[in-house]
Each structure stands twice: as C-alpha cells, then as structure tokens.
Design a protein around this motif. Structure first.
Motif, PDB file in Angstrom:
ATOM      1  N   TRP A 180      27.705  38.797 -55.114  1.00 12.33           N
ATOM      2  CA  TRP A 180      27.382  40.481 -54.823  1.00 12.33           C
ATOM      3  C   TRP A 180      26.528  39.630 -53.638  1.00 12.33           C
ATOM      4  CZ3 TRP A 180      22.529  40.516 -58.910  1.00 12.33           C
ATOM      5  CH2 TRP A 180      22.328  41.809 -58.655  1.00 12.33           C
ATOM      6  N   SER A 181      27.126  40.518 -52.943  1.00 17.13           N
ATOM      7  CA  SER A 181      25.714  40.573 -51.635  1.00 17.13           C
ATOM      8  C   SER A 181      25.752  42.039 -50.589  1.00 17.13           C
ATOM      9  CB  SER A 181      26.321  39.590 -50.685  1.00 17.13           C
ATOM     10  OG  SER A 181      27.815  40.356 -49.962  1.00 17.13           O
ATOM     11  N   LEU A 182      24.907  41.805 -49.712  1.00 14.91           N
ATOM     12  CA  LEU A 182      24.566  42.939 -48.851  1.00 14.91           C
ATOM     13  C   LEU A 182      26.083  44.344 -48.222  1.00 14.91           C
ATOM     14  CD1 LEU A 182      21.573  41.812 -47.018  1.00 14.91           C
ATOM     15  CD2 LEU A 182      21.772  44.442 -48.512  1.00 14.91           C
ATOM     16  N   TYR A 205      28.619  34.567 -56.428  1.00 16.73           N
ATOM     17  CA  TYR A 205      29.061  33.590 -55.299  1.00 16.73           C
ATOM     18  C   TYR A 205      29.407  34.440 -54.091  1.00 16.73           C
ATOM     19  CZ  TYR A 205      34.113  36.251 -56.301  1.00 16.73           C
ATOM     20  OH  TYR A 205      34.510  36.723 -55.952  1.00 16.73           O
ATOM     21  N   SER A 206      29.995  34.490 -52.279  1.00 18.18           N
ATOM     22  CA  SER A 206      29.632  34.395 -51.143  1.00 18.18           C
ATOM     23  C   SER A 206      28.738  35.123 -51.157  1.00 18.18           C
ATOM     24  CB  SER A 206      30.620  35.451 -51.078  1.00 18.18           C
ATOM     25  OG  SER A 206      32.477  34.578 -50.975  1.00 18.18           O
ATOM     26  N   PRO A 207      27.622  34.777 -51.057  1.00 15.95           N
ATOM     27  CA  PRO A 207      25.910  35.842 -50.566  1.00 15.95           C
ATOM     28  C   PRO A 207      25.605  35.802 -49.337  1.00 15.95           C
ATOM     29  CG  PRO A 207      25.328  33.558 -51.869  1.00 15.95           C
ATOM     30  CD  PRO A 207      26.703  33.826 -51.678  1.00 15.95           C
ATOM     31  N   LEU A 208      27.228  35.185 -48.636  1.00 13.32           N
ATOM     32  CA  LEU A 208      26.297  35.666 -47.782  1.00 13.32           C
ATOM     33  C   LEU A 208      27.828  36.140 -45.886  1.00 13.32           C
ATOM     34  CD1 LEU A 208      25.091  32.120 -45.960  1.00 13.32           C
ATOM     35  CD2 LEU A 208      23.452  34.759 -46.220  1.00 13.32           C
ATOM     36  N   GLY A 209      28.498  37.058 -47.255  1.00 17.53           N
ATOM     37  CA  GLY A 209      29.811  38.197 -46.895  1.00 17.53           C
ATOM     38  C   GLY A 209      31.056  36.853 -46.632  1.00 17.53           C
ATOM     39  N   ARG A 210      30.874  35.522 -47.169  1.00 17.58           N
ATOM     40  CA  ARG A 210      31.826  34.731 -46.450  1.00 17.58           C
ATOM     41  C   ARG A 210      31.516  34.098 -45.121  1.00 17.58           C
ATOM     42  NH1 ARG A 210      35.832  38.436 -49.602  1.00 17.58           N
ATOM     43  NH2 ARG A 210      35.697  37.077 -51.885  1.00 17.58           N
ATOM     44  N   GLY A 211      30.422  33.964 -44.489  1.00 17.97           N
ATOM     45  CA  GLY A 211      30.128  33.596 -43.114  1.00 17.97           C
ATOM     46  C   GLY A 211      29.503  34.983 -42.126  1.00 17.97           C
ATOM     47  N   PHE A 212      30.487  36.182 -42.658  1.00 20.36           N
ATOM     48  CA  PHE A 212      29.876  37.518 -41.771  1.00 20.36           C
ATOM     49  C   PHE A 212      28.623  37.997 -41.455  1.00 20.36           C
ATOM     50  CE2 PHE A 212      30.279  41.055 -39.125  1.00 20.36           C
ATOM     51  CZ  PHE A 212      31.356  41.051 -38.648  1.00 20.36           C
ATOM     52  N   LEU A 213      27.624  37.803 -43.084  1.00 17.18           N
ATOM     53  CA  LEU A 213      25.824  37.919 -42.686  1.00 17.18           C
ATOM     54  C   LEU A 213      25.157  36.618 -42.402  1.00 17.18           C
ATOM     55  CD1 LEU A 213      26.218  40.022 -46.298  1.00 17.18           C
ATOM     56  CD2 LEU A 213      25.699  40.790 -44.059  1.00 17.18           C
ATOM     57  N   SER A 214      25.980  35.956 -41.626  1.00 17.60           N
ATOM     58  CA  SER A 214      24.653  34.672 -41.348  1.00 17.60           C
ATOM     59  C   SER A 214      25.422  34.720 -39.560  1.00 17.60           C
ATOM     60  CB  SER A 214      25.290  33.235 -42.153  1.00 17.60           C
ATOM     61  OG  SER A 214      26.114  33.065 -42.248  1.00 17.60           O
ATOM     62  N   SER A 215      26.994  34.629 -39.333  1.00 16.18           N
ATOM     63  CA  SER A 215      26.587  34.809 -38.316  1.00 16.18           C
ATOM     64  C   SER A 215      27.392  36.015 -37.557  1.00 16.18           C
ATOM     65  CB  SER A 215      27.914  33.525 -37.917  1.00 16.18           C
ATOM     66  OG  SER A 215      28.102  32.890 -38.965  1.00 16.18           O
ATOM     67  N   GLY A 216      28.024  37.212 -38.145  1.00 19.33           N
ATOM     68  CA  GLY A 216      28.410  38.091 -37.366  1.00 19.33           C
ATOM     69  C   GLY A 216      30.023  37.880 -37.314  1.00 19.33           C
ATOM     70  N   ALA A 217      30.474  38.918 -36.334  1.00 21.52           N
ATOM     71  CA  ALA A 217      32.274  38.508 -35.915  1.00 21.52           C
ATOM     72  C   ALA A 217      32.212  37.395 -34.871  1.00 21.52           C
ATOM     73  CB  ALA A 217      32.508  39.633 -35.151  1.00 21.52           C
ATOM     74  N   LYS A 218      31.136  36.672 -34.864  1.00 25.87           N
ATOM     75  CA  LYS A 218      31.442  35.035 -34.207  1.00 25.87           C
ATOM     76  C   LYS A 218      31.840  33.727 -35.329  1.00 25.87           C
ATOM     77  CE  LYS A 218      27.163  33.222 -33.189  1.00 25.87           C
ATOM     78  NZ  LYS A 218      26.465  33.769 -33.081  1.00 25.87           N
TER      79      LYS A 218
END
Length: 341
Positions: A180-182, A205-218
C-alpha cells in the motif's frame, strides 16, 4: 528526531511502533547481502530510536535474514521488539513454491524459532496463500501453535478479502500485510474495508514504491544486476517516463512542504489511519533517519486531496510485479470439505 508513538495492531492486544523496519533488503532481493555487522548496528539504532517492529521472513536469503535478526536480538534486545516473520514461500529447483499444509506450517515455525534463536514469534504471517490447501486447514495448525506458546499472533500477507474472512473465523487474524502506497492502491477497494470491519491491523509493505517514491527514476540507475527491481514493469523504459512525471509532481509538493519525497510518501500512509503501520526497509542509517522524519510531517485534508490527484488509483503504468508472482488476486482456496489431511 521524531517521536515514534505506539499503536494497537489488530484487536488481540499487540502493540507495535507506529512505523516498522522491513529487513528483507539487508539480506536478499535488493542486490548483494549487506555485512551483518553493519546491519546489526542499523537494527540497534532503529530499536534505540523507538522503531521496535521488525519484519523478516524465512524466504529472505533464504534463511539468512532470520539468522541476522537472531544475532541482532542478543544481549537483551529481544524484550524490546515486536518480531514478525513469515512462512509459506520457498525455492525449489530455482522456482518459487507456495506451501501451506499443516505439517509444513509446523516445520517452518520450528525452523524459524531455531534460526531466530527465540522461544516465541510475536506475529507469524502466512507469506502467500497456498491455493491447494483450504485456508481453514492452514489456520488450524497456526491456532495450535498459538495454544502451544510458539507464536503470539497470526497474520496473513497478500490474502483476498474472502480468504481473510475464512481465516478469521478459525482464529482471529491480528494483521494483514499488503502493498500500500501512493503507487499501489488496489487493496483500498475490498481488502482494507474488510480488515477494518473485522478489527484487523494493516501493515503496509513497500510504502516507498520500492524506492521510486523516495528517489524517482534515479533509483533505477543505481540498481545492481542482481536486484530484482530491475525486472519490475514499473521500471521498464516503456513505463518509466510516465511514472517519472508523476514523481516529479510529487517531489515539487514535498519541496513546498519542506520535507523529502520519501517522507511525504510515508506521511500519506500514516494519514490513512491509526490502524496502519508502514514498514519501509533500508540498509543505511541516514535513510532510516529520514524515514522516521515522516512521523513529523502533518498533512491537511487539502494536502491529501492534492496527493491523491497527483497519484490516483491506477495512475502508475506497469503491474507491480509482473505476471509470475502470487498475489491476493489469486489467493482463493478450496473448501475445507475437500481437504484430506
């Protein structure tokens, strides 16, 4: 440092830190395993900061993450944490197999207790649902393990609403773990209302979209070759540009709010209700510190509306796993009357 409050998870008495620590990436799936010594320092730092709800599974490694957690809990740390682990997924000849028959449930629990070097697991999840075994048969064995004092509370992960209802009728379910995440909101339709009706806590789990929601495409640029995120549909070129645009709008809002994108994403999950506990994972103390900063981010109804307009359900392009993974969408099990033990 933000104060980490305590919340009730479910209706059976379990209390946990309002944010947990997902430990998977320390040992598996997100690139090479990290050094045990460094991860133990991180786990102790988390506990000392008030993040005491630790999440692992026997499949992480496999097995090595539980061994790591067991080492980290030596020297009086065990009494300070709420420890969750899982059973039900294993690798056989390079393939992922889901298993939930009663004999396997018991054997998996005994093996996890040994690796963790503890007497009792606080929260024991069925990691994925075995569609060959009636959920009542799996739950019957878990209920026995509760009665024997080997586990305190029972959870399910990636289970459909009907599976949750059937399981809960055998023994109360304390928590359902789901993505569950945005970025992933399909559980809002049926599963989350079912949990709330039954008084079951929700672990995101994965509330940061597996890292995408914190780092974007980076995040994609920095993945090692053995990081399974490399194959996720979200991160493929045909979807990446679209998803990057969502992140950029999201990042602009975070800048206006005076927080990081990751903190904004976690704050959104926290604002979904006091029965929700996100469990972001990390292997770096500085990222951990950023993550608990999310607890200080306050979102108004207008902020929440803006976030949901940026990332409404189904806004992200690409499936969350791809075609081969077992999820709640295929978690129905046969009736108990069909089961021959």
């Amino acid at each position: 440092m933000a104060t980490v409050r305590r919340i009730k998870l479910g209706s059976q008495g379990l209390k946990v830190s309002s944010q947990g620590l997902g430990c998977m990436g320390m040992s598996a799936f997100y690139g090479p395993p990290k050094p045990d010594a460094d991860m133990i320092v991180l786990i102790h730092h988390a506990i000392n900061c008030g993040v005491t709800f630790l999440d692992t599974s026997d499949i992480y490694g496999p097995f090595t993450n539980e061994i790591l957690i067991g080492k980290a809990l030596k020297g009086g740390m065990r009494e300070k944490v709420e420890l969750a682990t899982k059973f039900g997924v294993k690798f056989v000849d390079g393939n992922t197999v889901v298993q939930g028959d009663p004999a396997y449930v018991r054997a998996a629990c005994e093996a996890s207790l040994k690796r963790l070097d503890i007497d009792c697991i606080d929260l024991y999840y069925q990691h994925r649902i075995d569609t060959r075994v009636p959920i009542e048969a799996t739950m019957g064995e878990l209920k026995k393990l509760v009665e024997e004092g080997k586990i305190k509370y029972i959870g399910l992960s990636e289970a459909s609403a009907s599976t949750i209802r059937r399981a809960h009728a055998v023994h109360p379910i304390t928590a359902v773990q789901l993505e569950w995440s945005l970025w992933v909101r399909d559980a809002e339709e049926d599963i989350i209302p079912t949990c709330r009706e039954l008084g079951i806590g929700i672990v995101a789990y994965s509330p940061l979209g597996r890292g995408f929601l914190s780092s974007g495409a980076k995040v994609v640029e920095n993945l090692s070759n053995d990081d399974y995120r490399k194959i996720l549909p979200w991160f493929q070129p045909e979807n990446l540009e679209h998803n990057k645009n969502i992140f950029e709008r999201f990042n602009e809002m975070a800048a206006r709010k005076g927080c990081t994108a990751g903190q904004l994403a976690l704050a959104w999950v926290h604002h979904q209700g006091s029965d929700v506990c996100p469990i972001p994972g990390t292997t770096k103390i500085e990222n951990f510190n950023q993550n608990i900063g999310a607890l200080s981010v306050k979102l108004s109804p207008e902020d929440l509306a803006e976030l949901e307009s940026i990332s409404p359900p189904n806004a992200v392009k690409g499936d969350r796993y791809g075609g081969t993974s077992v999820t709640w969408k295929d978690s129905e099990t046969p009736p108990l009357s069909s089961w021959k033990a």
